[in-house]
Write an enzyme that holds these catalytic residues in place. Structure first.
Site, short mmCIF file in Angstrom:
data_model
loop_
_atom_site.label_atom_id
_atom_site.label_comp_id
_atom_site.label_asym_id
_atom_site.label_seq_id
_atom_site.Cartn_x
_atom_site.Cartn_y
_atom_site.Cartn_z
N LYS A 181 11.84 28.56 41.31
CA LYS A 181 10.81 29.31 42.04
C LYS A 181 10.27 28.46 43.20
O LYS A 181 10.06 28.95 44.31
CB LYS A 181 9.67 29.71 41.11
CG LYS A 181 10.07 30.69 40.02
CD LYS A 181 10.61 32.01 40.59
CE LYS A 181 10.93 33.00 39.49
NZ LYS A 181 11.45 34.28 40.01
N GLY B 197 13.15 46.05 35.06
CA GLY B 197 12.51 45.17 34.07
C GLY B 197 11.02 45.43 33.91
O GLY B 197 10.48 46.42 34.41
N TYR C 24 13.45 26.47 35.45
CA TYR C 24 12.96 27.79 35.86
C TYR C 24 11.91 27.61 36.97
O TYR C 24 12.00 28.20 38.04
CB TYR C 24 12.37 28.55 34.68
CG TYR C 24 11.47 29.68 35.09
CD1 TYR C 24 10.08 29.54 35.07
CD2 TYR C 24 12.00 30.88 35.56
CE1 TYR C 24 9.26 30.57 35.48
CE2 TYR C 24 11.18 31.91 35.98
CZ TYR C 24 9.80 31.75 35.93
OH TYR C 24 8.99 32.76 36.35
N SER D 147 5.72 32.07 40.29
CA SER D 147 5.06 31.82 39.01
C SER D 147 4.10 30.65 39.12
O SER D 147 4.34 29.70 39.87
CB SER D 147 6.11 31.49 37.95
OG SER D 147 5.51 30.99 36.78
N ARG E 205 4.14 22.49 21.80
CA ARG E 205 5.48 22.81 22.30
C ARG E 205 5.76 21.95 23.53
O ARG E 205 4.94 21.89 24.45
CB ARG E 205 5.54 24.30 22.67
CG ARG E 205 6.88 24.80 23.16
CD ARG E 205 6.88 26.32 23.34
NE ARG E 205 5.93 26.74 24.40
CZ ARG E 205 5.82 28.01 24.81
NH1 ARG E 205 6.54 28.96 24.26
NH2 ARG E 205 4.96 28.33 25.77
#
Ligand code: WQD
Length: 341
Positions: free
Chosen positions: A159, A14, A155, A129, A296
């Protein structure tokens, strides 16, 4: 630390993995790539090999399979470290499909750790992250800034949970060492333009969307909110060039200590959405239309790193600028579009 180190990169085909494989080879180490190709192109490994001038053993496999990970570790024994990049990483997608995120992200981490313990591989590096900080209580963000599980997205929770797993595994296995690298916002591409972010689906993060707009695939960039408590009202982030981020992984396995350690990998330089758009236009001589939209859901106003701990303890500093990232991301686009045309 013994040289060269043999390093397994799970999810290594990736964006972060290919650039990290290159930096490992440049530092004299030997990467091995395991990837299920769910979000990466097999050809990216070949392009990485051509850039490196070296072959990279590649295994198409699911990192959730302890048996397959163990088989690769045994085939290349002794492996010195695993950099665990295999993970789903879309904040928005995790909100709509949480179980897939808990399955892939948690099960792969547990399987890789079990395979390592059963084969005597004792250094694990986690691709974590800045999301784990949620809405940071202080800026810039240090490794002591409180993290939270009261995050707005699964997500980030995966982590954070994996970091807790690492702390427990280290407690139970004193000879094992684990390093969590909390990425801020990775952007850019290798200067050659041969590898880059190359999202397979429609991107949700800013830089690939800016590239899409500049390339005419999008009419404009939606700027999600201009009423934040920031200098120009738009969201502020710490955009770190992927080549700097990749080198941070090399420094982490070469220089970290024992036990469980956490490092922020960021530039320490806050950049707003409008500043990034302006930098992209100025650097590349292109126009990027923008439309101001509503905020958002889940976005924080500002997040940027205090990278002092990584600077001092890993001997690592992010060197590239936002202009470098804009130039390299656009160069990758131009190369891709000429090759595919
Ligand atoms: C950056 C800024 C948006 C898109 C997430 C994850 C992080 C990492 C990167 C995996 C924000 C604004 C964005 C757009 C915009 N993922 N924006 N218009 O949300 O900081 O981080 O992605 O590792 O873990 O949390 O990144 O690029 O989505 O947003 O205005 O079309 O750009 O509001 O201020 P984010 P992002």
């Amino acid at each position: 630390m013994l040289w060269p180190m043999r390093v397994l990169l799970t999810g290594g085909a990736g964006f972060i993995g290919t650039h990290t494989a290159l930096e490992l080879i440049a530092a004299g180490h030997e990467p091995i790539i395991l990837d299920d190709l769910s979000n990466a192109d097999r050809d990216a490994v070949a392009r990485t090999e051509s850039l490196a001038g070296a072959s990279i053993p590649f295994y198409e496999a699911d990192a959730r399979s302890e048996v397959e990970v163990r088989r690769v570790l045994q085939a290349h024994a002794p492996v010195d470290a695993v950099i665990h990049l295999a993970s789903l990483k879309s904040v928005s997608e995790s909100t709509s499909d949480p179980l897939r995120y808990y399955d892939v992200n948690l099960a792969s981490a547990v399987s890789v750790l079990k395979a390592m313990l059963s084969t005597g591989v004792s250094t694990f590096v986690l691709s974590s992250s800045a999301t784990v900080y949620g809405l940071p209580e202080q800026l810039p963000v240090t490794e002591e800034t409180p993290t939270t599980l009261a995050l707005s997205n699964p997500y980030g929770k995966t982590k954070r949970v994996i970091e807790e797993i690492l702390a427990d595994v280290v407690t139970a296995n004193p000879a094992f060492r684990a390093i969590s690298l909390r990425y801020f916002n990775p952007v850019g591409a290798h200067p050659s333009g041969l590898i880059g972010e190359d999202p397979l689906g429609a991107p949700t993060n800013l830089m690939p969307i800016v590239v899409d707009a500049a390339a005419g695939r999008l009419d404009a960039v939606n700027v999600y909110g201009d009423d934040y408590d920031t200098a120009d009202g738009t969201g502020v982030r710490d955009y770190i060039h992927v080549m700097d981020l990749a080198r941070g992984h090399v420094k982490a396995i070469e220089n970290s200590g024992s036990g469980y350690e956490v490092f922020n990998l960021g530039t320490g330089r806050p950049v707003s959405v409008l500043e990034l758009l302006d930098a992209f236009e100025k650097t590349n001589g292109v126009e990027v239309r923008r439309v101001i939209r509503e905020r958002r859901p889940g976005d924080v106003a500002a997040s940027y790193a205090d990278p002092t701990k990584a600077n001092r303890q890993l001997g690592w500093v992010a060197e590239r600028s936002i202009a470098d990232a804009c130039a390299d991301a656009w160069h990758r686009e131009l190369l891709r579009s000429t090759v595919s045309s």
